[in-house]
Enzyme design. Structure first.
Site, PDB file in Angstrom:
ATOM      1  N   VAL A 143      26.957  45.751  71.353  1.00 23.59           N
ATOM      2  CA  VAL A 143      27.513  47.343  71.305  1.00 23.59           C
ATOM      3  C   VAL A 143      25.932  48.204  72.440  1.00 23.59           C
ATOM      4  O   VAL A 143      26.155  48.869  73.103  1.00 23.59           O
ATOM      5  CB  VAL A 143      28.227  48.082  70.776  1.00 23.59           C
ATOM      6  CG1 VAL A 143      28.549  49.160  71.706  1.00 23.59           C
ATOM      7  CG2 VAL A 143      29.268  46.817  70.448  1.00 23.59           C
ATOM      8  N   ARG A 165      17.599  46.844  61.815  1.00 21.27           N
ATOM      9  CA  ARG A 165      17.312  46.701  60.741  1.00 21.27           C
ATOM     10  C   ARG A 165      16.127  45.026  60.272  1.00 21.27           C
ATOM     11  O   ARG A 165      15.270  44.997  59.676  1.00 21.27           O
ATOM     12  CB  ARG A 165      18.325  45.571  60.178  1.00 21.27           C
ATOM     13  CG  ARG A 165      17.561  45.103  58.228  1.00 21.27           C
ATOM     14  CD  ARG A 165      19.307  44.548  57.861  1.00 21.27           C
ATOM     15  NE  ARG A 165      20.214  45.897  57.511  1.00 21.27           N
ATOM     16  CZ  ARG A 165      21.401  46.177  56.928  1.00 21.27           C
ATOM     17  NH1 ARG A 165      22.068  44.403  56.649  1.00 21.27           N
ATOM     18  NH2 ARG A 165      21.829  47.477  56.558  1.00 21.27           N
ATOM     19  N   LYS A 184      33.798  52.018  62.526  1.00 23.52           N
ATOM     20  CA  LYS A 184      35.295  52.177  62.710  1.00 23.52           C
ATOM     21  C   LYS A 184      35.856  51.948  60.845  1.00 23.52           C
ATOM     22  O   LYS A 184      36.635  53.128  60.081  1.00 23.52           O
ATOM     23  CB  LYS A 184      36.115  51.337  62.864  1.00 23.52           C
ATOM     24  CG  LYS A 184      36.936  50.028  62.762  1.00 23.52           C
ATOM     25  CD  LYS A 184      37.219  48.928  63.942  1.00 23.52           C
ATOM     26  CE  LYS A 184      36.366  49.397  65.219  1.00 23.52           C
ATOM     27  NZ  LYS A 184      35.349  48.314  64.902  1.00 23.52           N
ATOM     28  N   GLU A 187      34.095  36.203  65.045  1.00 26.45           N
ATOM     29  CA  GLU A 187      33.566  35.707  63.797  1.00 26.45           C
ATOM     30  C   GLU A 187      33.759  34.951  63.477  1.00 26.45           C
ATOM     31  O   GLU A 187      34.883  34.503  63.084  1.00 26.45           O
ATOM     32  CB  GLU A 187      33.267  37.575  63.390  1.00 26.45           C
ATOM     33  CG  GLU A 187      32.474  38.168  63.548  1.00 26.45           C
ATOM     34  CD  GLU A 187      31.873  38.108  64.532  1.00 26.45           C
ATOM     35  OE1 GLU A 187      30.794  37.786  64.220  1.00 26.45           O
ATOM     36  OE2 GLU A 187      31.645  39.516  65.372  1.00 26.45           O
ATOM     37  N   ASP A 225      40.962  45.619  60.974  1.00 27.68           N
ATOM     38  CA  ASP A 225      40.303  46.158  61.834  1.00 27.68           C
ATOM     39  C   ASP A 225      41.437  46.992  62.166  1.00 27.68           C
ATOM     40  O   ASP A 225      41.132  48.325  62.165  1.00 27.68           O
ATOM     41  CB  ASP A 225      39.702  45.200  62.657  1.00 27.68           C
ATOM     42  CG  ASP A 225      38.971  46.209  64.093  1.00 27.68           C
ATOM     43  OD1 ASP A 225      37.884  45.890  63.793  1.00 27.68           O
ATOM     44  OD2 ASP A 225      39.491  45.805  65.017  1.00 27.68           O
ATOM     45  N   LYS A 273      41.511  51.414  63.016  1.00 24.67           N
ATOM     46  CA  LYS A 273      41.521  52.422  63.766  1.00 24.67           C
ATOM     47  C   LYS A 273      42.760  53.344  63.891  1.00 24.67           C
ATOM     48  O   LYS A 273      42.787  54.402  64.206  1.00 24.67           O
ATOM     49  CB  LYS A 273      41.701  50.986  64.504  1.00 24.67           C
ATOM     50  CG  LYS A 273      40.991  50.359  65.333  1.00 24.67           C
ATOM     51  CD  LYS A 273      40.533  49.053  66.787  1.00 24.67           C
ATOM     52  CE  LYS A 273      39.935  48.698  66.604  1.00 24.67           C
ATOM     53  NZ  LYS A 273      39.859  47.108  67.453  1.00 24.67           N
TER      54      LYS A 273
END
Length: 396
Positions: free
Chosen positions: A16, A40, A97, A182, A193, A197
């Site tokens: 993103v 990181r 989120k 993933e 997930d 949301k």
């Protein structure tokens, strides 16, 4: 009058983050620019077209940065970044989120205390501006429900199963190969997930915060060929659906679980990695929003929309949160479900109020009947561990 500019301090340069950079490069905005990026692991980012650091202080102390954008996966690190930005009076845009779902009340209070803004439209449904619409257009008591497909990875898998006849394992493997899921897909196919949301959307839809731990969440990982066959026989499709809805004038329900969706429903035809959200009101009936819910460019575009909104000092007003009338979260209501099991003792996990349909064979059994949502919440962990599958089975 001097033209306002947004100078971004960006945390995270993954899918993103790079998507946002690419979108900015394509639109060639003169009013928005990335000044510095914090990551990181410096060794994983040899990019020379943007200044990169691994020290958060360099971002927060940068003399030109006037907006923080957080696009990292780590919930705790995201919380630290967002909280520090707000305490410094810096507006911040977040895409995390899970962090938002667990800390939203505190972060709303910090915005008010330090007179700044936290925007996160991209956290809920990628390119679909659901939060902004709930804030600005549906800012009254006429709203009845927000329901939809909030996770593109699980929807991609289910689309391949019901459209192309793929098995669940093959569809999951394809989703992983294409980058839609993933290597550990639990967050997506387990419903978590979608849950995060849904918690965020509920705050903006009804002005009510419900902790993720209170919401019944059940995924598609135990779906079998028998469940797929049942759905096909009933001329329905299985979709993983998040729902926040009034069950009475004063009570509100939330849940994330598979639904057996009939053909006449809008989300029946939402395919592949797309999301679809249906907003239902008292007098305007239903509004349907559809779009890509994930990916670097769609989500990066949504992040940019939040950023450019700050050019005009936009912030969420949380009008419904400050309203005098709030619905109360409840689990004390019945719902009709399909429940497939293999052992008789697994049927005993739930107390059905009635059973409309039942089937028993040597390999599997199922019942269709009504149970209380309260019982699903209380038995949620046992249900997730058992060799069972369940789905909401609405009448229509």
């Amino acid at each position: 009058m001097e033209t306002k500019k947004i100078n971004i301090g960006l945390f995270g340069f993954g899918t993103v983050g790079k998507g946002l950079h690419d979108v900015l490069s394509r639109v060639k905005s003169e009013r928005v620019s990335i000044q510095i990026v914090c990551v990181r692991h410096l060794e994983r980012h040899p990019e020379t077209y943007v200044k990169i650091t691994d020290k958060a202080d360099e971002v927060f102390n940068h003399p030109d940065v006037n907006c923080i954008v957080e696009l990292i996966d780590d919930e705790e690190a995201a919380y630290y970044i967002v909280k520090r930005a707000l305490q410094q009076g810096l507006p911040v845009v977040s895409g995390n989120k899970k962090m938002l779902a667990h800390h939203l009340p505190e972060l709303i209070e910090l915005q008010e205390r330090y007179h700044t803004a936290l925007l996160y439209d991209a956290s809920a449904c990628g390119s679909i501006p659901v939060i902004r619409n709930l804030e600005e257009y549906y800012d009254n008591d006429l709203l009845l429900s927000v329901k939809g497909i909030l996770n593109g990875s699980s929807n991609f898998i289910l689309s391949k199963i019901f459209n192309e006849g793929m098995s669940y394992p093959d569809a999951l493997q394809l989703a992983q190969q294409l980058g839609f899921a993933e290597s550990d897909p639990t967050l997506d196919i387990g419903g978590w997930d979608s849950l995060y949301k849904l918690v965020i959307l509920t705050m903006h839809a009804f002005g009510v915060y419900v902790s993720p731990e209170e919401v019944f969440t059940f995924g598609i990982q135990r779906m079998s060929d028998d469940d797929i066959r049942f759905a096909n026989e009933k001329r329905r499709r299985i979709k993983l659906v998040g729902t926040t809805a009034k069950v009475s004038d004063t009570e509100l329900s939330l849940a994330v679980m598979p639904h057996l969706i009939s053909r006449q429903k809008y989300i029946y035809s939402v395919e592949d990695e797309f999301n679809g959200v249906v907003i239902k009101g008292l007098f305007y009936y239903k509004q349907f929003m559809f779009g890509q819910g994930a990916g670097g460019h769609p989500t990066g575009s949504a992040v940019l929309s939040d950023i450019t909104a700050r050019l005009y000092d936009y912030k969420y007003e949380y009008k419904k949160l400050h309203s005098e009338r709030h619905p109360v979260f409840t689990t004390d209501f019945p719902l009709r479900i399909y429940y497939r099991y293999t052992r008789k003792e697994d049927l005993g996990l739930l107390q059905f109020e009635d059973i409309e349909e039942s089937y028993t064979s040597a390999t599997h059994s199922y019942v269709v009947g009504h149970v209380k949502m309260k019982e699903l919440v209380e038995k949620a962990e046992q249900l997730r561990q058992a060799n069972i599958f369940l789905a909401a089975f609405p009448e229509d």
